[in-house]
Design an enzyme around this catalytic site. Sequence first.
Site, PDB file in Angstrom:
ATOM      1  CD  GLU A 346     -10.759 -20.085  17.728  1.00  0.00           C
ATOM      2  OE1 GLU A 346      -9.528 -19.438  17.709  1.00  0.00           O
ATOM      3  OE2 GLU A 346     -11.816 -19.707  17.800  1.00  0.00           O
TER       4      GLU A 346
HETATM    5  C1  TNX Z   1      -9.946 -17.161  15.400  1.00  0.00           C
HETATM    6  S1  TNX Z   1     -10.641 -17.944  12.905  1.00  0.00           S
HETATM    7  C2  TNX Z   1     -11.312 -17.539  15.505  1.00  0.00           C
HETATM    8  C3  TNX Z   1     -12.333 -16.336  15.673  1.00  0.00           C
HETATM    9  C4  TNX Z   1     -11.549 -15.052  16.101  1.00  0.00           C
HETATM   10  C5  TNX Z   1     -10.275 -14.706  15.246  1.00  0.00           C
HETATM   11  C6  TNX Z   1      -9.811 -13.556  15.481  1.00  0.00           C
HETATM   12  C7  TNX Z   1     -11.609 -18.746  13.679  1.00  0.00           C
HETATM   13  C8  TNX Z   1     -12.523 -19.704  12.926  1.00  0.00           C
HETATM   14  N1  TNX Z   1     -11.667 -18.569  14.919  1.00  0.00           N
HETATM   15  O1  TNX Z   1     -13.102 -16.808  16.755  1.00  0.00           O
HETATM   16  O2  TNX Z   1     -12.569 -14.170  15.869  1.00  0.00           O
HETATM   17  O3  TNX Z   1      -9.576 -15.943  15.354  1.00  0.00           O
HETATM   18  O4  TNX Z   1      -9.008 -13.320  14.404  1.00  0.00           O
END
Ligand code: TNX
Length: 531
Positions: A346
Amino acid sequence: MSLVVNGCTDDPPTQGTASVSAQATSPRPATPTTTPEPVRLPDDAPTLSDVIPAPASVRAAEKDNFALTKQTVISAPDDAKAAGDYLADVLRPATGFPLRVVPGEDDAGGIRLVLREGGDPRDESYRLEIARDGVTLSAASKDGLFAGAHTLRQLLPADVERGKTVDREWVLAGGVIEDEPRFGYRGAMLDVARHFFGVDVVKRYIDRVAQYKINYLHLHLADDQGWRIEIDGWPKLTEVGARNEVGGGKGGFYTKQQYREIVAYAASRGVTIVPEIDMPGHTNAALTSYAKLNCDGNAPPPYTDTKVGFSSLCIDKKVTYEFARDVITQIAEMTPGPYLHIGGDEANSTTDADYRKFFDKVLPMIVKAGKRPIGWHEYAKADVPRSGVVQYWRIETEDAPTRRQANSGRRVLMSPAHRTYLDMKYEESNPWGNSWAGPVDVRKAYEWEPTNELAGVGAGAVLGVEAPLWTELVTTEDEIERMAFPRMQAIAEVGWSKRTKWDDFRERLAGQAERMTAQGIAFHRDTGVPW
Ligand code: TNX
């Protein structure tokens, strides 16, 4: 002499093996080699087929039940000692037996741990033979002995988990288990960044997951809301960056010594720690701590909300890579396990070109520090080293960069959110948990095929499975347990066992209720399980 065999008092103690023929008549000579009388299996004692994750092969031998006594000794030479100590540790409190761990062969009949010479250290297979005159656990590696020790722990009645002496019989069901894992990596992840959890909570989590043969604990040590590990030369990471968490709580961090303590405790349970520092996004806590890490030289305020994707290290500053190198080398130095997780998810405020530039510099640092990099699957866009692992976390069944990495020999760790995310609600109507990947009840966490989940990522590419617990909404240890259990057992069995059937699993899982209760685990009574 009265014989008691599974409640039947007049069964002859023969079972077609040469070793028992001598003692059908009494009196017997009182030599240490004499096979003891058969013992009855208490009604609440598990059978060999009750174990989670399901073993590869089970052969019950009813007349071979083994009774632990205060004389029982655990013999564990050299490299077998860690697993021997673990067994003694988990069996002593409730049995009240001394269960000495001795290096030599135990002639008096006890629990023998045998490490076969010249074995592959990655071979986790084990053989557990429970006979009237003793228990023999043999394996080719330390990890195999740990796996067998976890099985043995589960074969004692749930009372063994009560933490205080219970005055009763301690009998193991007789027979042989031959077992090996399907995947070498069976992981749990705990996010200690969104909410911080202290050393004791982490240790208990390790103990709880290890008993189901989870062999890696991935710690998410830094995110926008908090930095959780001491790094020499960067004191503000812990003086400033650690002092927050979601919702504005006081946060916290592990000193280097505490981190080492966690690593050592994990090792004493057969678990390897995988540390994660998420970069270049999810870095607000570091950016708050050091203005110089920001492109504009201004430190942003601390962040205590739960949005993602807004922060980035400054890709074009030299100091960014001094920072990354210090963090990576120091964490690698404290981590005996093979992996170092570098996040990469992300990074929505980093351009694709910058993202690649960043990882072109940072991934070789991990290799140089002697570790195999793991990254969330977004980093499949970068130049992943040959030793690198891609952790897939989305719900889609297709991801071109991950497929490409798999095709060129990179291993993939499977954490599809709609199967493995422990922060998701169990059921829609549940008050607690996230929803973006849909509800994940135990059946959903159990009934899936890791080598068939993502197009182009088949049996040859899958390293294993991991169940992440993100903690934006998780604030206490009870909440950790409620979200993790019993989905953890489902993921553990998906990762370990070759043949899996929901109807059989749910019955065995129901059998774990008393054990979890005895351990004080605040598990969720999922409605699909006949508790
Ligand atoms: C996505 S999964 C994220 C996390 C959040 C999560 C909540 C991932 C690699 N990144 O930063 O905590 O969703 O479900």
